[in-house]
Scaffold this motif. Structure first.
Motif, PDB file in Angstrom:
ATOM      1  N   ALA A 231      26.728  15.620  43.935  1.00 63.71           N
ATOM      2  CA  ALA A 231      27.300  16.851  43.385  1.00 63.71           C
ATOM      3  C   ALA A 231      26.924  18.006  44.312  1.00 63.71           C
ATOM      4  N   VAL A 232      27.920  18.659  44.888  1.00 63.47           N
ATOM      5  CA  VAL A 232      27.651  19.751  45.828  1.00 63.47           C
ATOM      6  C   VAL A 232      28.413  21.001  45.401  1.00 63.47           C
ATOM      7  N   SER A 233      27.799  22.149  45.668  1.00 60.08           N
ATOM      8  CA  SER A 233      28.448  23.420  45.368  1.00 60.08           C
ATOM      9  C   SER A 233      28.602  24.272  46.622  1.00 60.08           C
ATOM     10  N   GLY A 234      27.970  23.863  47.701  1.00 61.03           N
ATOM     11  CA  GLY A 234      27.917  24.728  48.870  1.00 61.03           C
ATOM     12  C   GLY A 234      26.758  25.704  48.794  1.00 61.03           C
ATOM     13  N   GLY A 235      25.966  25.614  47.728  1.00 58.83           N
ATOM     14  CA  GLY A 235      24.723  26.367  47.655  1.00 58.83           C
ATOM     15  C   GLY A 235      23.664  25.694  48.511  1.00 58.83           C
ATOM     16  N   LEU A 236      22.561  26.371  48.723  1.00 61.85           N
ATOM     17  CA  LEU A 236      21.551  25.861  49.645  1.00 61.85           C
ATOM     18  C   LEU A 236      20.977  24.527  49.195  1.00 61.85           C
ATOM     19  N   ASP A 237      20.585  24.419  47.940  1.00 55.77           N
ATOM     20  CA  ASP A 237      19.855  23.229  47.487  1.00 55.77           C
ATOM     21  C   ASP A 237      20.708  21.965  47.567  1.00 55.77           C
ATOM     22  N   SER A 238      21.921  22.011  47.022  1.00 59.17           N
ATOM     23  CA  SER A 238      22.763  20.819  47.071  1.00 59.17           C
ATOM     24  C   SER A 238      23.204  20.516  48.503  1.00 59.17           C
ATOM     25  N   SER A 239      23.290  21.539  49.344  1.00 65.89           N
ATOM     26  CA  SER A 239      23.654  21.316  50.744  1.00 65.89           C
ATOM     27  C   SER A 239      22.530  20.615  51.497  1.00 65.89           C
ATOM     28  N   ILE A 240      21.283  21.002  51.217  1.00 62.79           N
ATOM     29  CA  ILE A 240      20.144  20.311  51.828  1.00 62.79           C
ATOM     30  C   ILE A 240      20.130  18.847  51.420  1.00 62.79           C
ATOM     31  N   MET A 241      20.350  18.588  50.142  1.00 64.73           N
ATOM     32  CA  MET A 241      20.408  17.210  49.664  1.00 64.73           C
ATOM     33  C   MET A 241      21.517  16.440  50.373  1.00 64.73           C
ATOM     34  N   GLY A 264      33.070  31.299  39.030  1.00 69.80           N
ATOM     35  CA  GLY A 264      32.376  30.024  39.093  1.00 69.80           C
ATOM     36  C   GLY A 264      33.048  29.037  40.036  1.00 69.80           C
ATOM     37  N   ASP A 265      33.836  29.563  40.952  1.00 68.96           N
ATOM     38  CA  ASP A 265      34.572  28.717  41.893  1.00 68.96           C
ATOM     39  C   ASP A 265      33.887  28.773  43.258  1.00 68.96           C
ATOM     40  N   GLU A 266      33.172  27.722  43.612  1.00 69.60           N
ATOM     41  CA  GLU A 266      32.451  27.660  44.893  1.00 69.60           C
ATOM     42  C   GLU A 266      33.089  26.672  45.861  1.00 69.60           C
ATOM     43  N   ARG A 267      34.338  26.326  45.625  1.00 70.83           N
ATOM     44  CA  ARG A 267      34.970  25.292  46.449  1.00 70.83           C
ATOM     45  C   ARG A 267      35.055  25.672  47.919  1.00 70.83           C
ATOM     46  N   ALA A 268      35.182  26.935  48.234  1.00 73.22           N
ATOM     47  CA  ALA A 268      35.261  27.343  49.637  1.00 73.22           C
ATOM     48  C   ALA A 268      33.986  26.948  50.389  1.00 73.22           C
ATOM     49  N   TYR A 269      32.831  27.186  49.774  1.00 73.28           N
ATOM     50  CA  TYR A 269      31.571  26.797  50.409  1.00 73.28           C
ATOM     51  C   TYR A 269      31.411  25.277  50.457  1.00 73.28           C
ATOM     52  N   ALA A 270      31.814  24.591  49.385  1.00 70.62           N
ATOM     53  CA  ALA A 270      31.709  23.135  49.366  1.00 70.62           C
ATOM     54  C   ALA A 270      32.572  22.518  50.468  1.00 70.62           C
ATOM     55  N   ARG A 271      33.735  23.112  50.739  1.00 72.46           N
ATOM     56  CA  ARG A 271      34.612  22.595  51.800  1.00 72.46           C
ATOM     57  C   ARG A 271      33.989  22.815  53.169  1.00 72.46           C
ATOM     58  N   ILE A 272      33.359  23.978  53.361  1.00 68.60           N
ATOM     59  CA  ILE A 272      32.657  24.240  54.631  1.00 68.60           C
ATOM     60  C   ILE A 272      31.589  23.171  54.859  1.00 68.60           C
ATOM     61  N   LEU A 273      30.837  22.877  53.823  1.00 67.88           N
ATOM     62  CA  LEU A 273      29.787  21.870  53.924  1.00 67.88           C
ATOM     63  C   LEU A 273      30.377  20.496  54.233  1.00 67.88           C
ATOM     64  N   ALA A 274      31.413  20.099  53.505  1.00 66.35           N
ATOM     65  CA  ALA A 274      32.004  18.778  53.684  1.00 66.35           C
ATOM     66  C   ALA A 274      32.575  18.603  55.095  1.00 66.35           C
ATOM     67  N   ARG A 275      33.235  19.638  55.606  1.00 71.37           N
ATOM     68  CA  ARG A 275      33.767  19.554  56.971  1.00 71.37           C
ATOM     69  C   ARG A 275      32.635  19.404  57.978  1.00 71.37           C
ATOM     70  N   HIS A 276      31.565  20.154  57.790  1.00 71.23           N
ATOM     71  CA  HIS A 276      30.449  20.108  58.733  1.00 71.23           C
ATOM     72  C   HIS A 276      29.780  18.734  58.730  1.00 71.23           C
ATOM     73  N   LEU A 277      29.657  18.130  57.558  1.00 76.05           N
ATOM     74  CA  LEU A 277      29.001  16.826  57.452  1.00 76.05           C
ATOM     75  C   LEU A 277      29.983  15.664  57.590  1.00 76.05           C
ATOM     76  N   ASN A 278      31.264  15.977  57.681  1.00 74.51           N
ATOM     77  CA  ASN A 278      32.312  14.970  57.826  1.00 74.51           C
ATOM     78  C   ASN A 278      32.245  13.943  56.695  1.00 74.51           C
ATOM     79  N   VAL A 279      32.270  14.452  55.472  1.00 75.19           N
ATOM     80  CA  VAL A 279      32.221  13.586  54.305  1.00 75.19           C
ATOM     81  C   VAL A 279      33.402  13.916  53.393  1.00 75.19           C
ATOM     82  N   PRO A 280      34.032  12.907  52.777  1.00 70.48           N
ATOM     83  CA  PRO A 280      35.128  13.193  51.844  1.00 70.48           C
ATOM     84  C   PRO A 280      34.625  14.021  50.657  1.00 70.48           C
TER      85      PRO A 280
END
Length: 573
Positions: A231-241, A264-280
């Protein structure tokens, strides 16, 4: 399948065998260990390790305390197990079981508390289990509501007591040992043992050590599972995990949930994270259609927990787990607590008490001002006030909808970890209170979630290292969780590392209350909690008006009360 265990201890062998037979008919429990006076049963997914030639057992996921934290195997050369040996040499989601030479029996809950331990005494028999409904289905006294225990829980739900809201059912605190037949509970692990006032390690070295512990712990947790849903939000903690899952080579997928409203919509940050980590990345919206306002999501727990809107999150997670073939959900819960996220002036006080009026104190004062947006004068004044207050952290409960005619429970708001040793710093006391607070929310292997949940940032090696870190290092440079940010610079995009904003599901919580107000009003106003004198009906009536809900934050405690009312009705049914 989730972890689960049942322990039955007593002198009556016939009764033990009778209870064992009952248990075998439910919950897929099977015998894992037996003696004439003891039966230990587990679910098929629960590992069991025999210690020191049958001197004890470890039940659950347990890892060696030495990096790279491999799963615990049979410890043929281990000394006779005891609480100190277990808490120093292994970690994970487990219970330790051993018997002493004098005939005593001992049960330890791991210091983080991911695997629950509930117990009751039935005459000369001890029954302890990971799930309270296992206890409920065994023959014995019917479980009834403990109204005073429930009142205490509603007053301070983030400070769990041994007493639950079910009569006769107690919860063993994390890091504590239950001894039988005395039924005494003693401390086996204390966060104060890991507090360090020395400055032997620089911030840079600490960041490196923290990174390695998080990477190793996350990899250890991922090994038992074929596929992980994060479960990721693009916040720091879930991004570190998420970064730790990527670096560790786990087979994983990510998902994110957004509220229909933009706050409560953080999808923009979650997409940045997913692209960087190359994960679906799978995405979903919180949906009102997933909410049954008359259902208690925590019905299998000995206390009401959470909000009705959590049903929507769990439904989405279960859907994605099925879609990806996942076995477990990983969450970044606990990061704020472990990484000592605070807006207080306490770090200034800690550094002053440690270094005197040094240049470093002025650096920390400036850091806190930058972090909070306060002036340096305001921070100085707040630090001066805290410096002249007692060091221990004082817990405050409260709930404005509770009646005033119940027993005063303020004196009960305590915990052995809140007792500060001589010379302790207020920042350490604050940090430990944060650990207590987040433990009240961890039910990682609870059946009501439908799937196991792992919190890698709450791993014992990570927690112990973070406790040893001075509070002022966490706000270094005017950033919260600064050490954790520095630790993951090599693995996270700058947009995530620089992010300080936070979002959450509060707006959806409001949507749930507003959309179901016609059902919530009679549920609470004519409910069991009012009938039994726990809630003030007139205050509830005033708050349950659409005009009031639109202009106040009362929807949050009201949502909690909806879950509590449904929980009581489920247990009375």
């Amino acid at each position: 399948m989730t972890l689960g265990f049942l322990v039955i201890k007593g002198p009556d062998r016939r009764r033990l065998q009778y209870l064992k037979t009952q248990a075998e008919r439910q919950d897929n429990l099977r015998p894992a260990f037996e003696r004439p006076d003891l039966v230990v049963m587990t679910t098929p997914a629960t590992p069991v390790v025999d210690l020191a030639n049958h001197a004890g057992l470890v039940v659950g996921h347990a890892f060696s305390s030495e990096a790279p934290y491999l799963p615990l195997d049979r410890e043929k050369d281990a000394p006779r197990p005891d609480a100190r040996w277990l808490t120093r040499h292994i970690w994970g989601a487990y219970v330790g079981i051993w018997w002493s030479a004098d005939g005593g029996f001992h049960l330890l809950r791991d210091p983080i508390g991911t695997l629950p331990v509930y117990y009751r005494r039935d005459g000369e028999t001890l029954i302890a289990a990971s799930h309270v409904d296992i206890v409920r289905r065994l023959e014995g006294p019917a479980l009834a509501i403990d109204w005073q225990g429930l009142h205490r829980h509603l007053f301070a739900r983030d400070l769990k007591a041994e007493r639950t809201a079910l009569a006769g059912i107690s919860e063993l605190r994390p890091g504590f040992v239950l001894s039988w037949p005395s039924t005494t509970v003693s401390e086996a692990w204390s966060p104060w043992d890991f507090v360090d006032r020395s400055m032997a390690l620089s911030a840079e070295t600490r960041a490196e050590y923290l990174r390695q512990r998080i990477l190793n712990c996350t990899a250890a947790w991922a090994r038992p599972f074929s596929t992980v849903l994060a479960a990721v939000s693009g916040g720091l903690d879930s991004s570190i995990m998420a970064a730790a899952l990527k670096v560790g080579g786990a087979n994983w997928r990510a998902y994110t949930l957004a509220t229909p409203r933009p706050d409560g919509d953080e999808r923009a940050y979650a997409r940045i994270l997913a692209r960087h980590l190359n994960v679906p990345l799978a995405e979903d919206l919180y949906s009102l259609s997933a909410i049954d306002i008359g259902r208690a999501a925590s019905r299998d727990l000995p206390r009401p927990m959470g909000h009705p809107y959590g049903q929507a999150r769990r439904a989405s997670a279960q859907q994605f787990l099925s879609q990806f073939g996942g076995e477990v959900e990983f969450k970044g819960t606990g990061g704020d607590n472990v990484f000592c996220f605070t807006y207080s002036a306490t770090p200034v006080v800690d550094r002053f008490r440690t270094e005197g009026l040094s240049s470093g104190v002025w650096d920390t004062l400036s850091d806190v001002a930058d972090l909070t947006g306060a002036t340096q004068f305001q921070v100085t004044r707040a630090a001066w006030r805290r410096h002249h207050q007692p060091t221990p952290y004082v817990w405050h409960g409260g709930h404005r909808f509770l009646t005033d005619n119940r027993l005063n429970i303020e004196p009960e708001l305590t915990h052995p970890w809140l007792v500060t040793p001589k010379g302790a710093l207020p920042g350490h006391a604050l940090h430990i209170s944060m650990l207590i607070r987040v433990q009240a929310t961890l039910e990682g292997f609870s059946r009501y979630g439908g799937h196991p949940t792992i919190y890698p940032l709450m791993s014992q090696p990570v927690v112990e290292f973070c406790l040893s870190t001075p509070s002022w290092m966490w706000c270094r440079g005017g950033q919260n969780r600064a050490l954790a940010r520095a630790a993951f610079v090599p693995y996270l995009p700058q947009q995530i590392l620089d992010r300080t904003s936070k979002a959450g599901p509060d707006s959806f919580c409001l949507d749930v209350v507003q959309a179901n107000l016609a059902a919530i009003r009679p549920l609470l106003l004519d409910g069991v909690l009012v009938e039994n004198g726990l809630l003030d009906r007139s205050r509830l009536d005033a708050a349950l008006q659409i005009e009031h809900l639109n202009t106040s934050s009362d929807f949050v405690p009201l949502s909690l009360l909806v879950e509590a009312e449904n929980w009581v009705r489920a247990w009375l049914a």
